[in-house]
Design an enzyme around this catalytic site. Structure first.
Site: not given
Ligand code: DGL
Length: 266
Positions: A11-12, A153
């Site tokens: 994940d990001s 967050e």
């Molecule tokens: N993980 C991202 C998503 O599910 C959300 C957070 C981001 O913008 O990196 O789209």
């Protein structure tokens, strides 16, 4: 690649921990390696080239840790990089969008389906395309909700300002009388109680974490890669801010996090 190898979940940042939770609940015997690209979060406002390049880094990282499959838990990275990463990867790669779309089509009676996500996810129309493929006649109402990620967050799950932002973004979906809403971003499940409070109990909320875990189990079974037994482990790698990740991550995982390691981003 063999059954004893770990599952890679990417994940990001923090949000993919909702997928870790679902995978661990469904397949407690599996080892999980998590890669959170906290140095580059948020992805939701970035271009396709950039997101693809970050996702390639994640794939390289996982391959160097001998994973048997890669789960792209980030909706934005799934929307903008999944086909390329699938084509380049020697191990199976799974995203969250198809799983979410399938769960929504199953849940919806009226086939009036809302989708919310980051600006990049919504602009890509990945959910719209996935839904249309499954149910060509459905009415889709897609909206970006850029402020939801920073609110989550910040831990602002239950503030008056949160309710106001939810109302502002979701009013058009309520007016359109959707009966199902896809929470198309890793962070949004944490806002589910407040979203539900605004939309009412008749609107079903679908998040892709549990459908993705279900699909992953099917894929591993089919490829004879499912670990039959044992007690799995979890290891977390982040590209920045390990201490903050540990502190905030428990909100997503629902328990405290152990063993967080730093891995520099490219
Ligand atoms: N993980 C991202 C998503 O599910 C959300 C957070 C981001 O913008 O990196 O789209």
């Amino acid at each position: 690649m063999n059954r004893q190898d770990p599952i890679g979940i990417f994940d990001s940042g923090l949000g993919g921990l909702t997928v870790v939770k679902a995978v661990r609940e469904r397949m407690p015997q599996e080892d999980v390696i998590y890669y959170g690209d906290t140095a580059h979060v948020p992805y939701g406002s970035k271009s396709q080239e950039t997101i693809l390049s970050f996702t390639r880094d994640a794939l390289r990282f996982f391959l160097s840790h001998n994973v048997k499959c890669m789960v792209i838990a980030c909706n934005t990275a799934t929307a903008l990089a999944l086909p390329e990463i699938k084509a380049e990867s020697p191990v199976p790669v799974l995203g969250v969008i198809e799983a979410g779309a399938r769960a929504a089509v199953r849940a919806s009676q009226s086939k009036k389906i809302g989708v919310i996500g980051t600006p990049a996810t919504i602009a890509s129309e990945a959910y719209t395309k996935a839904l249309r493929k499954l149910e060509p006649s459905c009415d889709i109402y897609a909206h970006p909700c850029s402020l939801f990620v920073p609110f989550v967050e910040e831990g602002w799950l239950d503030r008056p300002a949160t309710a106001m932002v939810i109302e502002e973004y979701l009013r058009p979906l309520k007016m359109a009388q959707i009966d199902t809403l896809i929470l198309g971003c890793t962070h949004y499940p944490l806002l589910a109680p407040k979203i539900s409070e605004f939309l009412g109990p008749e609107v079903r909320l679908v998040d892709s974490a549990s459908s993705c875990a279900e699909e992953l189990e099917e894929i591993l079974k089919e490829k004879e890669l499912l670990r039959p037994e044992g007690e799995g482990s979890e290891t977390f790698f982040v590209t920045d801010g390990a201490a903050k990740f540990a502190e905030n991550g428990s909100r997503f995982l629902g328990r405290s996090l152990q063993a967080i390691k730093f891995t520099p981003s490219k």
